[in-house]
Design a protein around this motif. Structure first.
Motif, PDB file in Angstrom:
ATOM      1  N   PHE A 509       0.836  -1.206   0.000  1.00  0.00           N
ATOM      2  CA  PHE A 509       0.000   0.000   0.000  1.00  0.00           C
ATOM      3  C   PHE A 509       0.870   1.256   0.000  1.00  0.00           C
ATOM      4  O   PHE A 509       0.669   2.154  -0.833  1.00  0.00           O
ATOM      5  N   TRP A 510       1.835   1.328   0.907  1.00  0.00           N
ATOM      6  CA  TRP A 510       2.642   2.539   1.010  1.00  0.00           C
ATOM      7  C   TRP A 510       3.595   2.683  -0.163  1.00  0.00           C
ATOM      8  O   TRP A 510       3.908   3.806  -0.589  1.00  0.00           O
ATOM      9  N   THR A 511       4.047   1.559  -0.718  1.00  0.00           N
ATOM     10  CA  THR A 511       4.873   1.634  -1.925  1.00  0.00           C
ATOM     11  C   THR A 511       4.078   2.266  -3.061  1.00  0.00           C
ATOM     12  O   THR A 511       4.571   3.145  -3.783  1.00  0.00           O
ATOM     13  N   GLU A 512       2.835   1.838  -3.235  1.00  0.00           N
ATOM     14  CA  GLU A 512       1.998   2.357  -4.304  1.00  0.00           C
ATOM     15  C   GLU A 512       1.656   3.830  -4.078  1.00  0.00           C
ATOM     16  O   GLU A 512       1.659   4.631  -5.028  1.00  0.00           O
ATOM     17  N   GLN A 513       1.372   4.205  -2.834  1.00  0.00           N
ATOM     18  CA  GLN A 513       1.051   5.601  -2.541  1.00  0.00           C
ATOM     19  C   GLN A 513       2.251   6.509  -2.791  1.00  0.00           C
ATOM     20  O   GLN A 513       2.120   7.611  -3.339  1.00  0.00           O
ATOM     21  N   LEU A 514       3.435   6.061  -2.388  1.00  0.00           N
ATOM     22  CA  LEU A 514       4.647   6.849  -2.612  1.00  0.00           C
ATOM     23  C   LEU A 514       4.936   6.969  -4.103  1.00  0.00           C
ATOM     24  O   LEU A 514       5.254   8.062  -4.601  1.00  0.00           O
ATOM     25  N   LYS A 515       4.823   5.867  -4.820  1.00  0.00           N
ATOM     26  CA  LYS A 515       5.057   5.887  -6.264  1.00  0.00           C
ATOM     27  C   LYS A 515       4.083   6.846  -6.958  1.00  0.00           C
ATOM     28  O   LYS A 515       4.475   7.654  -7.801  1.00  0.00           O
ATOM     29  N   LYS A 516       2.811   6.754  -6.600  1.00  0.00           N
ATOM     30  CA  LYS A 516       1.789   7.590  -7.231  1.00  0.00           C
ATOM     31  C   LYS A 516       2.048   9.064  -6.966  1.00  0.00           C
ATOM     32  O   LYS A 516       1.904   9.907  -7.871  1.00  0.00           O
ATOM     33  N   THR A 517       2.438   9.396  -5.744  1.00  0.00           N
ATOM     34  CA  THR A 517       2.685  10.800  -5.401  1.00  0.00           C
ATOM     35  C   THR A 517       3.933  11.325  -6.091  1.00  0.00           C
ATOM     36  O   THR A 517       3.952  12.467  -6.578  1.00  0.00           O
ATOM     37  N   VAL A 518       4.977  10.514  -6.158  1.00  0.00           N
ATOM     38  CA  VAL A 518       6.196  10.915  -6.862  1.00  0.00           C
ATOM     39  C   VAL A 518       5.902  11.164  -8.336  1.00  0.00           C
ATOM     40  O   VAL A 518       6.386  12.137  -8.931  1.00  0.00           O
ATOM     41  N   MET A 519       5.058  10.319  -8.939  1.00  0.00           N
ATOM     42  CA  MET A 519       4.736  10.479 -10.362  1.00  0.00           C
ATOM     43  C   MET A 519       3.739  11.611 -10.598  1.00  0.00           C
ATOM     44  O   MET A 519       3.449  11.956 -11.748  1.00  0.00           O
ATOM     45  N   THR A 520       3.197  12.175  -9.533  1.00  0.00           N
ATOM     46  CA  THR A 520       2.422  13.412  -9.656  1.00  0.00           C
ATOM     47  C   THR A 520       3.359  14.609  -9.610  1.00  0.00           C
ATOM     48  O   THR A 520       3.281  15.501 -10.467  1.00  0.00           O
ATOM     49  N   ARG A 521       4.248  14.632  -8.643  1.00  0.00           N
ATOM     50  CA  ARG A 521       5.162  15.769  -8.502  1.00  0.00           C
ATOM     51  C   ARG A 521       6.160  15.846  -9.661  1.00  0.00           C
ATOM     52  O   ARG A 521       6.429  16.922 -10.194  1.00  0.00           O
ATOM     53  N   TYR A 522       6.700  14.695 -10.058  1.00  0.00           N
ATOM     54  CA  TYR A 522       7.768  14.667 -11.053  1.00  0.00           C
ATOM     55  C   TYR A 522       7.292  14.249 -12.439  1.00  0.00           C
ATOM     56  O   TYR A 522       8.095  14.156 -13.364  1.00  0.00           O
ATOM     57  N   GLY A 523       5.997  13.979 -12.593  1.00  0.00           N
ATOM     58  CA  GLY A 523       5.477  13.539 -13.872  1.00  0.00           C
ATOM     59  C   GLY A 523       5.575  12.035 -14.025  1.00  0.00           C
ATOM     60  O   GLY A 523       6.114  11.319 -13.172  1.00  0.00           O
ATOM     61  N   SER A 524       5.065  11.532 -15.138  1.00  0.00           N
ATOM     62  CA  SER A 524       5.027  10.080 -15.332  1.00  0.00           C
ATOM     63  C   SER A 524       6.401   9.477 -15.563  1.00  0.00           C
ATOM     64  O   SER A 524       6.574   8.267 -15.486  1.00  0.00           O
ATOM     65  N   LEU A 525       7.398  10.329 -15.886  1.00  0.00           N
ATOM     66  CA  LEU A 525       8.786   9.874 -16.065  1.00  0.00           C
ATOM     67  C   LEU A 525       8.868   8.770 -17.113  1.00  0.00           C
ATOM     68  O   LEU A 525       9.677   7.840 -17.006  1.00  0.00           O
ATOM     69  N   GLY A 526       8.013   8.881 -18.138  1.00  0.00           N
ATOM     70  CA  GLY A 526       8.037   7.909 -19.209  1.00  0.00           C
ATOM     71  C   GLY A 526       7.585   6.529 -18.788  1.00  0.00           C
ATOM     72  O   GLY A 526       7.852   5.549 -19.493  1.00  0.00           O
ATOM     73  N   GLU A 527       6.901   6.437 -17.640  1.00  0.00           N
ATOM     74  CA  GLU A 527       6.443   5.153 -17.099  1.00  0.00           C
ATOM     75  C   GLU A 527       7.605   4.187 -16.887  1.00  0.00           C
ATOM     76  O   GLU A 527       7.419   2.961 -16.879  1.00  0.00           O
TER      77      GLU A 527
END
Length: 558
Positions: A509-527
């Motif tokens: 759960f926390w891995t997914e939440q951290l990943k999702k928030t990072v990809m909001t702040r920094y963009g999708s980063l090309g997935e």
């Protein structure tokens, strides 16, 4: 009549009299600006379709759109990680990148005066724009002046604000900030000197470049202070340095005090860190300058974004790799600004078409009274955003005395948190007292057990979703997510022999939440999952370790 040789001789003389910073600015004026223009001009085959404009030119949602980019920018990792640059050394996008945004003036759709709105629906994490700094205080020069300079070298600020500086200079945060401000003042003053110097009049192209830079800088002033007849489209071109310059700026009214006021209200300071933290590092660490990429920069387009305590956009800073150029139009621009800083702006939540882009001018995790005092003191206005209104209604009296005061004992902090949890507008109140939560977490975890960790994770879960609602993907939010992830991992290691699957669920759960928030702040980063992991590590390392920002040492949070 002025000859080319005379102009070259004058330029050489000026260069010898100015410090290295001013020489750098001359390069900006003579090289950087025309390339910005080239980058901003669409190629012939990319002519935009004609659209019917409203009679006044101001009511169309497309008014003021720079129209520089045709497709979304999905991966800004080359600007964030040096090893993420393409192998051929060419950036896959042009700079500046301008996404689905429009500038509007004096409309009900913006908080005050001027603002930026989105021209279509925008998803969380989508890039809104990427722009280089028009002027910036180079970190190497700031570092040198901070440690090596004499106090009389930096008394411009004291002269402007009418104070005396006769004591020994304290190499602290305020002194560092004044050095950075002095350097920007020098750069703007040099532009004025060029425009006022009759000998430069023969170099019309160079005069036009200096004028465009100064025009963009002055246009950051409030529309109330400097009324302008420019349309939204014209103002957008001015801010992006793509306008046809004209000699309509009265440089005699641009005093140092005016320049300083513009800098203090519109420039962008350190990211993740503050001046005090940088000063402390530089005073104690011989290699301290390696920890920071920037201190202060001017981004006129970004200055059009209005404040909200519950914003829909977040900014971060990157750097053009030294070995990079662009694949698309604007390749020469990338070649000339290698190594320079850029601002990257992403949406931190869904933004509906026609909605104003906003971000927070101040740290979001402060109570209502502190936020309003800070905004009134520095920016001259009182915020009445929806979050402020809800907080004012929910809390007639602040729970904590404004300032840095926090209760010292764990029991009192826990009681105050329980009071907050009972508020009907709990999301807003939680975020406003995030410092209290973080301090409680750190205090409670000094001597912790599994039950206490579980209790803290329950509170952290509520706080996390409150940040998602009010101020998603800010640095405070990332701090909480990193802490929660590490606690979940700790619980999992303790529960391997008892209930490994249940504990692993929390880790996921926390891995997914951290990943999702990072990809909001920094963009999708090309997935790219590896790139996302790199950014997650980066965000953990650069977060502050004071006032509740956690650090881990032998499974203890201090």
């Amino acid at each position: 009549m002025c000859h080319a040789d005379a102009c070259l001789l004058l330029a050489s003389t000026l260069s010898s009299l100015k410090i290295s910073l001013q020489r750098q600015l001359l390069v900006t004026i003579f090289l950087y600006l025309p390339l910005l223009r080239a980058a901003a001009m669409p190629k012939a085959k990319r002519k935009p379709k004609k659209t019917a404009a409203s009679p006044d030119g101001e009511n169309s949602i497309t008014t003021g759109v720079a129209n520089l980019s045709l497709s979304p920018l999905n991966d800004v990792s080359p600007l964030l990680l040096s090893h993420a640059a393409p192998k051929d050394g060419r950036l896959p996008f042009a700079l500046p990148y301008i996404g689905p945004i429009s500038l509007v003036q004096n409309q009900q759709s913006v908080v005050h005066g001027r603002g930026l709105i989105v021209t279509r629906d925008v998803s969380a994490g989508e890039c809104l724009f990427v722009i280089p700094a028009v002027a910036a205080a180079p970190i190497e020069e700031v570092y040198h002046r901070f440690l090596e300079g004499d106090e009389e070298d930096y008394d411009d600020i004291d002269d402007i604000i009418g104070t005396s500086n006769t004591s020994v200079v304290k190499r602290d945060g305020p002194h560092l900030e004044s050095i950075a401000e002095d350097m920007l003042i020098e750069q703007i003053q040099l532009l004025i000197d060029i425009l006022d110097d009759e000998e430069f009049a023969c170099a019309k192209e160079n005069m036009a470049r200096a004028h465009s830079l100064l025009h963009a800088f002055v246009s950051q002033m409030s529309s109330d202070e400097v009324p302008s007849s420019a349309t939204s489209e014209e103002l957008m071109k001015i801010l992006l340095l793509t306008n046809n310059a004209s000699n309509d700026i009265d440089t005699t009214i641009i005093q140092k005090e005016t320049i300083l006021n513009i800098i203090r209200r519109n420039s962008f300071g350190p990211d993740f860190h503050n001046y005090d933290a940088i000063a402390t590092n530089w005073n104690t660490n011989p290699d301290g300058k390696k920890c920071y990429d920037r201190v202060l920069g001017v981004y006129p387009l970004s200055a059009m974004i209005n404040h909200s305590c519950s914003p829909n956009a977040v900014r971060l800073f990157g750097r053009i790799p030294n070995s990079s150029s662009c694949n698309q139009s604007g390749s020469d621009l990338c070649d000339q600004i290698r190594g320079r800083e850029v601002m990257i702006v992403h949406a931190n939540k869904f933004i509906a078409k026609g909605t104003e882009i906003t971000w927070s001018y101040i740290p979001p995790s402060n109570p209502l009274n502190e936020r309003r005092d800070a905004l009134l003191s520095k920016y001259g206005f009182t915020c009445n955003c929806l979050r402020c209104i809800l907080e004012k209604t929910a809390t007639a009296n602040p729970l904590i005395v404004p300032g840095d005061y926090l209760p010292a004992d764990e029991t009192t902090m826990r009681e105050m948190i329980q009071t907050i949890e009972q508020h009907p507008s709990c999301n807003e109140i939680r975020v406003s007292y995030a410092r209290l939560y973080l301090e409680y977490f750190n205090t409670a975890l000094i001597q912790c057990d599994n039950d206490k960790i579980n209790d803290i994770l329950k509170l952290a879960t509520r706080l996390h979703f409150s940040f998602v609602a009010c101020n998603n993907a800010c640095t405070e939010h990332l701090s909480i997510l990193h802490m929660s992830y590490e606690l979940a991992v700790l619980l999992h290691s303790h529960a391997l022999k008892i209930n490994p699957e249940g504990a692993m669920t929390q880790v996921r759960f926390w891995t997914e939440q951290l990943k999702k928030t990072v990809m909001t702040r920094y963009g999708s980063l090309g997935e790219n999952l590896e790139t996302v992991r790199e950014i997650m590590k980066h965000s953990k390392l650069v977060l502050r370790k004071q006032d509740g920002w956690y650090s881990v040492n032998e499974n203890k949070f201090i």
